[in-house]
Design a protein around this motif. Sequence first.
Motif, mmCIF file in Angstrom:
data_model
loop_
_atom_site.group_PDB
_atom_site.id
_atom_site.type_symbol
_atom_site.label_atom_id
_atom_site.label_comp_id
_atom_site.label_asym_id
_atom_site.label_seq_id
_atom_site.Cartn_x
_atom_site.Cartn_y
_atom_site.Cartn_z
ATOM 1 N N ALA A 239 -14.229 -41.404 80.878
ATOM 2 C CA ALA A 239 -13.474 -41.939 80.734
ATOM 3 C C ALA A 239 -12.018 -41.714 80.618
ATOM 4 O O ALA A 239 -10.772 -41.991 81.067
ATOM 5 C CB ALA A 239 -13.562 -42.938 80.292
ATOM 6 N N LEU A 240 -11.721 -40.291 79.388
ATOM 7 C CA LEU A 240 -10.933 -40.298 79.525
ATOM 8 C C LEU A 240 -9.895 -39.063 80.301
ATOM 9 O O LEU A 240 -8.552 -39.400 80.716
ATOM 10 C CB LEU A 240 -10.850 -38.956 78.123
ATOM 11 N N ASP A 241 -10.659 -38.912 81.651
ATOM 12 C CA ASP A 241 -11.048 -37.233 82.953
ATOM 13 C C ASP A 241 -9.978 -39.316 83.257
ATOM 14 O O ASP A 241 -8.813 -38.849 83.673
ATOM 15 C CB ASP A 241 -12.164 -36.880 83.306
ATOM 16 N N LEU A 242 -10.095 -40.211 83.723
ATOM 17 C CA LEU A 242 -9.759 -41.558 85.074
ATOM 18 C C LEU A 242 -8.590 -41.848 84.212
ATOM 19 O O LEU A 242 -7.599 -41.965 84.742
ATOM 20 C CB LEU A 242 -10.951 -42.177 84.664
ATOM 21 N N MET A 243 -8.395 -41.742 83.105
ATOM 22 C CA MET A 243 -7.025 -42.323 81.406
ATOM 23 C C MET A 243 -6.031 -41.020 82.109
ATOM 24 O O MET A 243 -4.473 -42.163 82.220
ATOM 25 C CB MET A 243 -7.246 -42.175 80.604
ATOM 26 N N ARG A 244 -6.475 -39.983 82.256
ATOM 27 C CA ARG A 244 -4.733 -39.043 82.056
ATOM 28 C C ARG A 244 -4.924 -38.929 83.862
ATOM 29 O O ARG A 244 -4.099 -38.536 84.245
ATOM 30 C CB ARG A 244 -5.991 -37.127 82.292
ATOM 31 N N ARG A 245 -5.395 -39.313 84.712
ATOM 32 C CA ARG A 245 -5.144 -38.990 86.326
ATOM 33 C C ARG A 245 -4.341 -40.164 86.613
ATOM 34 O O ARG A 245 -3.675 -40.719 87.139
ATOM 35 C CB ARG A 245 -6.382 -39.214 86.988
ATOM 36 N N LEU A 246 -4.595 -41.172 85.441
ATOM 37 C CA LEU A 246 -3.419 -42.834 86.165
ATOM 38 C C LEU A 246 -2.186 -43.000 85.564
ATOM 39 O O LEU A 246 -1.624 -42.590 84.637
ATOM 40 C CB LEU A 246 -4.594 -44.172 85.612
ATOM 41 N N PRO A 247 -1.111 -43.727 86.017
ATOM 42 C CA PRO A 247 0.316 -43.663 85.679
ATOM 43 C C PRO A 247 0.412 -43.953 84.561
ATOM 44 O O PRO A 247 -0.489 -44.697 83.738
ATOM 45 C CB PRO A 247 0.834 -44.412 86.816
ATOM 46 N N PRO A 248 1.480 -43.349 83.448
ATOM 47 C CA PRO A 248 1.428 -43.439 81.538
ATOM 48 C C PRO A 248 1.812 -44.532 81.784
ATOM 49 O O PRO A 248 2.249 -45.224 80.170
ATOM 50 C CB PRO A 248 2.060 -42.454 81.626
ATOM 51 N N SER A 249 2.932 -44.793 83.277
ATOM 52 C CA SER A 249 3.763 -46.429 82.631
ATOM 53 C C SER A 249 2.533 -47.672 82.223
ATOM 54 O O SER A 249 3.087 -48.542 82.206
ATOM 55 C CB SER A 249 4.824 -46.468 84.003
ATOM 56 N N ARG A 250 1.417 -47.098 83.067
ATOM 57 C CA ARG A 250 0.368 -48.813 82.654
ATOM 58 C C ARG A 250 -0.679 -48.377 82.665
ATOM 59 O O ARG A 250 -1.190 -48.904 82.294
ATOM 60 C CB ARG A 250 -0.061 -48.864 84.709
ATOM 61 N N ILE A 251 -0.304 -48.052 80.912
ATOM 62 C CA ILE A 251 -1.145 -47.324 80.252
ATOM 63 C C ILE A 251 -2.468 -48.617 79.504
ATOM 64 O O ILE A 251 -3.601 -48.378 79.302
ATOM 65 C CB ILE A 251 -1.156 -46.443 79.039
ATOM 66 N N GLU A 252 -1.129 -49.553 79.006
ATOM 67 C CA GLU A 252 -2.268 -50.421 78.573
ATOM 68 C C GLU A 252 -3.252 -51.717 79.696
ATOM 69 O O GLU A 252 -3.458 -51.998 79.608
ATOM 70 C CB GLU A 252 -0.657 -51.451 78.138
ATOM 71 N N GLU A 253 -2.413 -51.684 80.555
ATOM 72 C CA GLU A 253 -3.633 -51.840 81.642
ATOM 73 C C GLU A 253 -4.519 -51.031 81.978
ATOM 74 O O GLU A 253 -5.708 -51.963 81.900
ATOM 75 C CB GLU A 253 -2.526 -52.101 82.893
ATOM 76 N N SER A 254 -4.443 -49.600 81.954
ATOM 77 C CA SER A 254 -5.565 -49.180 82.093
ATOM 78 C C SER A 254 -6.667 -49.778 81.778
ATOM 79 O O SER A 254 -7.708 -49.533 81.255
ATOM 80 C CB SER A 254 -5.054 -47.886 82.872
ATOM 81 N N LEU A 255 -6.145 -49.146 80.043
ATOM 82 C CA LEU A 255 -6.593 -49.402 78.567
ATOM 83 C C LEU A 255 -7.635 -50.297 78.381
ATOM 84 O O LEU A 255 -8.537 -50.711 79.030
ATOM 85 C CB LEU A 255 -5.949 -48.631 77.516
ATOM 86 N N ALA A 256 -7.155 -51.838 78.869
ATOM 87 C CA ALA A 256 -8.046 -52.739 79.625
ATOM 88 C C ALA A 256 -8.778 -53.121 80.184
ATOM 89 O O ALA A 256 -9.622 -53.230 79.828
ATOM 90 C CB ALA A 256 -6.654 -54.080 79.032
ATOM 91 N N ASP A 257 -7.870 -52.815 81.201
ATOM 92 C CA ASP A 257 -9.272 -52.734 82.534
ATOM 93 C C ASP A 257 -10.809 -51.789 82.001
ATOM 94 O O ASP A 257 -11.502 -52.234 82.794
ATOM 95 C CB ASP A 257 -8.700 -52.108 83.680
ATOM 96 N N LEU A 258 -10.680 -50.662 82.011
ATOM 97 C CA LEU A 258 -11.488 -49.775 81.693
ATOM 98 C C LEU A 258 -12.108 -50.078 80.544
ATOM 99 O O LEU A 258 -13.487 -50.642 80.279
ATOM 100 C CB LEU A 258 -11.100 -48.760 80.742
ATOM 101 N N LEU A 259 -12.009 -50.578 79.070
ATOM 102 C CA LEU A 259 -12.702 -51.626 78.710
ATOM 103 C C LEU A 259 -13.043 -52.348 78.534
ATOM 104 O O LEU A 259 -14.382 -52.827 78.184
ATOM 105 C CB LEU A 259 -11.598 -51.907 76.878
ATOM 106 N N ASP A 260 -13.030 -53.538 79.446
ATOM 107 C CA ASP A 260 -13.946 -54.451 80.451
ATOM 108 C C ASP A 260 -15.624 -53.702 81.227
ATOM 109 O O ASP A 260 -15.449 -54.644 81.498
ATOM 110 C CB ASP A 260 -12.582 -55.389 81.498
#
Length: 104
Positions: free
Chosen positions: A25-46
């Motif tokens: 999960a942390l590796d995936l978050m490092r690769r996703l765009p920082p401008s969408r961190i809140e959306e990406s984190l919410a999706d990952l938590l789902d």
Amino acid sequence: RLSWIRTLVFVWGMSSAAGPQLKAALDLMRRLPPSRIEESLADLLDLAPELAEDLLSTIDQPLQKQRDSSGREFLICDYNRDGDAYRSCWTDEYCPPIDDRVKP
């Protein structure tokens, strides 16, 4: 060097069951765009709600602001949160108001 030590201490502190999932999960978050961190984190938590505590304490999120009843802005964070409401440092009131709580 300090960030390497923090990472090492964090990895040692992880439970063995959540370790591989959390690492992925942390590796995936490092690769996703920082401008969408809140959306990406919410999706990952789902997708993996069991990792919520570890992810929320590890991933930095941008600061958010809210206006109190006097119109002044204050930062909202875990330190001034009570349920779904946040306490203003200017008026010492919760936004939205909480009637059944005792003020600190």
